[in-house]
Design a protein around this motif. Sequence first.
Motif, PDB file in Angstrom:
ATOM      1  N   GLU A  19       0.799  -1.232   0.000  1.00 28.91           N
ATOM      2  CA  GLU A  19       0.000   0.000   0.000  1.00 28.91           C
ATOM      3  C   GLU A  19       0.830   1.281   0.000  1.00 28.91           C
ATOM      4  OE1 GLU A  19      -3.264   0.073  -0.220  1.00 28.91           O
ATOM      5  OE2 GLU A  19      -3.483  -2.109  -0.098  1.00 28.91           O
ATOM      6  N   LEU A  20       2.016   1.202   0.578  1.00 30.35           N
ATOM      7  CA  LEU A  20       2.822   2.421   0.730  1.00 30.35           C
ATOM      8  C   LEU A  20       3.926   2.479  -0.323  1.00 30.35           C
ATOM      9  CD1 LEU A  20       3.274   2.300   4.626  1.00 30.35           C
ATOM     10  CD2 LEU A  20       1.554   3.583   3.340  1.00 30.35           C
ATOM     11  N   ASP A  21       4.322   3.688  -0.702  1.00 34.03           N
ATOM     12  CA  ASP A  21       5.481   3.774  -1.602  1.00 34.03           C
ATOM     13  C   ASP A  21       6.743   3.486  -0.781  1.00 34.03           C
ATOM     14  OD1 ASP A  21       6.308   6.185  -0.323  1.00 34.03           O
ATOM     15  OD2 ASP A  21       4.933   7.319  -1.589  1.00 34.03           O
ATOM     16  N   ASP A  22       7.873   3.330  -1.458  1.00 31.83           N
ATOM     17  CA  ASP A  22       9.103   2.910  -0.767  1.00 31.83           C
ATOM     18  C   ASP A  22       9.496   3.882   0.351  1.00 31.83           C
ATOM     19  OD1 ASP A  22       9.140   0.829  -2.444  1.00 31.83           O
ATOM     20  OD2 ASP A  22      10.955   1.411  -3.542  1.00 31.83           O
ATOM     21  N   TYR A  23       9.411   5.148   0.016  1.00 34.53           N
ATOM     22  CA  TYR A  23       9.805   6.167   0.986  1.00 34.53           C
ATOM     23  C   TYR A  23       8.951   6.053   2.262  1.00 34.53           C
ATOM     24  CZ  TYR A  23      10.324  10.723   3.144  1.00 34.53           C
ATOM     25  OH  TYR A  23      10.533  11.726   4.060  1.00 34.53           O
ATOM     26  N   ARG A  24       7.643   5.924   2.061  1.00 35.67           N
ATOM     27  CA  ARG A  24       6.719   5.864   3.195  1.00 35.67           C
ATOM     28  C   ARG A  24       6.873   4.568   3.981  1.00 35.67           C
ATOM     29  NH1 ARG A  24       5.105   9.955   5.707  1.00 35.67           N
ATOM     30  NH2 ARG A  24       5.427  10.869   3.662  1.00 35.67           N
TER      31      ARG A  24
ATOM     32  N   THR B 183       7.817   4.324   7.805  1.00 38.80           N
ATOM     33  CA  THR B 183       6.930   3.569   8.702  1.00 38.80           C
ATOM     34  C   THR B 183       7.716   2.626   9.613  1.00 38.80           C
ATOM     35  OG1 THR B 183       4.960   3.695   7.322  1.00 38.80           O
ATOM     36  CG2 THR B 183       5.233   1.692   8.598  1.00 38.80           C
ATOM     37  N   LEU B 184       8.668   1.911   9.014  1.00 39.79           N
ATOM     38  CA  LEU B 184       9.500   1.007   9.825  1.00 39.79           C
ATOM     39  C   LEU B 184      10.298   1.804  10.850  1.00 39.79           C
ATOM     40  CD1 LEU B 184      10.863  -1.511   7.145  1.00 39.79           C
ATOM     41  CD2 LEU B 184       8.914  -1.798   8.700  1.00 39.79           C
TER      42      LEU B 184
ATOM     43  N   LEU C 286       3.690   1.264  13.197  1.00 39.97           N
ATOM     44  CA  LEU C 286       3.579   0.563  11.911  1.00 39.97           C
ATOM     45  C   LEU C 286       2.377   1.073  11.114  1.00 39.97           C
ATOM     46  CD1 LEU C 286       5.465  -1.642  10.945  1.00 39.97           C
ATOM     47  CD2 LEU C 286       3.912  -3.350  11.890  1.00 39.97           C
ATOM     48  N   LEU C 287       1.294   1.360  11.807  1.00 44.52           N
ATOM     49  CA  LEU C 287       0.053   1.698  11.098  1.00 44.52           C
ATOM     50  C   LEU C 287      -0.246   3.197  11.035  1.00 44.52           C
ATOM     51  CD1 LEU C 287      -2.089  -1.279  12.366  1.00 44.52           C
ATOM     52  CD2 LEU C 287      -1.375  -0.851  10.010  1.00 44.52           C
ATOM     53  N   HIS C 288       0.609   4.028  11.638  1.00 44.55           N
ATOM     54  CA  HIS C 288       0.225   5.441  11.752  1.00 44.55           C
ATOM     55  C   HIS C 288      -0.019   6.099  10.389  1.00 44.55           C
ATOM     56  CE1 HIS C 288       4.351   6.509  10.744  1.00 44.55           C
ATOM     57  NE2 HIS C 288       3.959   7.761  10.660  1.00 44.55           N
ATOM     58  N   ASP C 289       0.732   5.695   9.368  1.00 43.29           N
ATOM     59  CA  ASP C 289       0.569   6.298   8.029  1.00 43.29           C
ATOM     60  C   ASP C 289      -0.095   5.330   7.043  1.00 43.29           C
ATOM     61  OD1 ASP C 289       1.460   8.880   8.348  1.00 43.29           O
ATOM     62  OD2 ASP C 289       3.526   8.474   7.738  1.00 43.29           O
ATOM     63  N   CYS C 290      -0.884   4.393   7.546  1.00 39.91           N
ATOM     64  CA  CYS C 290      -1.419   3.351   6.653  1.00 39.91           C
ATOM     65  C   CYS C 290      -2.339   3.910   5.561  1.00 39.91           C
ATOM     66  CB  CYS C 290      -2.123   2.239   7.442  1.00 39.91           C
ATOM     67  SG  CYS C 290      -3.640   2.751   8.277  1.00 39.91           S
ATOM     68  N   ALA C 291      -2.874   5.136   5.780  1.00 37.65           N
ATOM     69  CA  ALA C 291      -3.755   5.721   4.758  1.00 37.65           C
ATOM     70  C   ALA C 291      -3.049   6.792   3.924  1.00 37.65           C
ATOM     71  CB  ALA C 291      -4.992   6.312   5.430  1.00 37.65           C
ATOM     72  N   LYS C 292      -1.776   6.957   4.167  1.00 36.53           N
ATOM     73  CA  LYS C 292      -1.038   8.078   3.561  1.00 36.53           C
ATOM     74  C   LYS C 292      -1.006   8.014   2.027  1.00 36.53           C
ATOM     75  CE  LYS C 292       1.983  11.563   4.014  1.00 36.53           C
ATOM     76  NZ  LYS C 292       1.891  12.725   4.869  1.00 36.53           N
ATOM     77  N   CYS C 293      -0.878   6.825   1.483  1.00 41.91           N
ATOM     78  CA  CYS C 293      -0.688   6.714   0.030  1.00 41.91           C
ATOM     79  C   CYS C 293      -1.988   6.440  -0.739  1.00 41.91           C
ATOM     80  CB  CYS C 293       0.380   5.668  -0.283  1.00 41.91           C
ATOM     81  SG  CYS C 293       2.004   6.169   0.324  1.00 41.91           S
TER      82      CYS C 293
ATOM     83  N   LYS D 212      15.254   8.027   9.612  1.00 39.96           N
ATOM     84  CA  LYS D 212      15.367   8.488   8.223  1.00 39.96           C
ATOM     85  C   LYS D 212      14.956   9.935   8.008  1.00 39.96           C
ATOM     86  CE  LYS D 212      17.198   5.126   6.003  1.00 39.96           C
ATOM     87  NZ  LYS D 212      18.533   5.347   5.418  1.00 39.96           N
ATOM     88  N   ARG D 213      14.372  10.556   9.006  1.00 38.36           N
ATOM     89  CA  ARG D 213      14.042  11.978   8.881  1.00 38.36           C
ATOM     90  C   ARG D 213      15.337  12.763   8.742  1.00 38.36           C
ATOM     91  NH1 ARG D 213       8.876  13.640   8.095  1.00 38.36           N
ATOM     92  NH2 ARG D 213       7.484  12.871   9.695  1.00 38.36           N
ATOM     93  N   ASP D 214      15.351  13.732   7.843  1.00 37.88           N
ATOM     94  CA  ASP D 214      16.567  14.549   7.788  1.00 37.88           C
ATOM     95  C   ASP D 214      16.297  16.040   7.634  1.00 37.88           C
ATOM     96  OD1 ASP D 214      15.629  14.356   5.261  1.00 37.88           O
ATOM     97  OD2 ASP D 214      17.449  13.518   4.378  1.00 37.88           O
ATOM     98  N   LYS D 215      15.038  16.391   7.373  1.00 38.89           N
ATOM     99  CA  LYS D 215      14.813  17.818   7.121  1.00 38.89           C
ATOM    100  C   LYS D 215      14.158  18.557   8.294  1.00 38.89           C
ATOM    101  CE  LYS D 215      14.330  17.256   2.141  1.00 38.89           C
ATOM    102  NZ  LYS D 215      13.861  15.837   2.161  1.00 38.89           N
TER     103      LYS D 215
END
Length: 191
Positions: A13-18, A22-23, A48-55, A133-136
């Motif tokens: 469901e998620l793109d690679d970045y997301r 998520t992990l 794990l599920l916080h962004d499950c609807a993001k994409c 992985k956050r950097d900005k």
Amino acid sequence: MKRKEILENLHKELDDYRFIHTLGVAYTASMLAMAYNYNIDDAYLAGLLHDCAKCIPNDEKIRLCEENNIKIDKLEYENPSLLHAKLGEYVANKKYGIENKEILRAIRLHTTGYSDMTLLDKIIYVADYIEPKRDKARNLEYYRDLAFKDLDKTTFMIIEDTINYNKEKGKELIKDTLIAYEYFIKMEEVK
Ligand SMILES: [Fe+2]
Ligand SMILES: [Fe+2]
């Protein structure tokens, strides 16, 4: 749904970045749960599920909310991406079978915060901001350190940073973020 199945679904469901993000959030939420004596498994699952609807495509987000009586305000119609948190609560429940109310609430509130934030709300809010992985994001190194010493202060400062960032960019503030901000201000006054 079993953990392995959740992971497989999210991978789809998620793109690679997301997915990588998520992990990172699940992992960081587990670490914070260890530090603050919260159920590690639940924190991992919420992360794990916080962004499950993001994409989910934006028009689909709106449609799903409308069909399931999830309220959409003007700002959310203009920026449907904002809906991923409350829609995430719905998807986590309906698709992934999560029934734990604390987990569902933490998913719903993860982008804005709210008043009376629970320990899990704060863990997910902060983990979302500081995951590896956050950097900005602003003041990342500082928050990564502070998160393991004072979770309340970290949550409050990230909310404040978010408000300032939006003001500088001339962006409208989400009501719940202001509610969260006022909640922490009051809490400070009581201390
Ligand atoms: Fe999110
Ligand atoms: Fe996120």
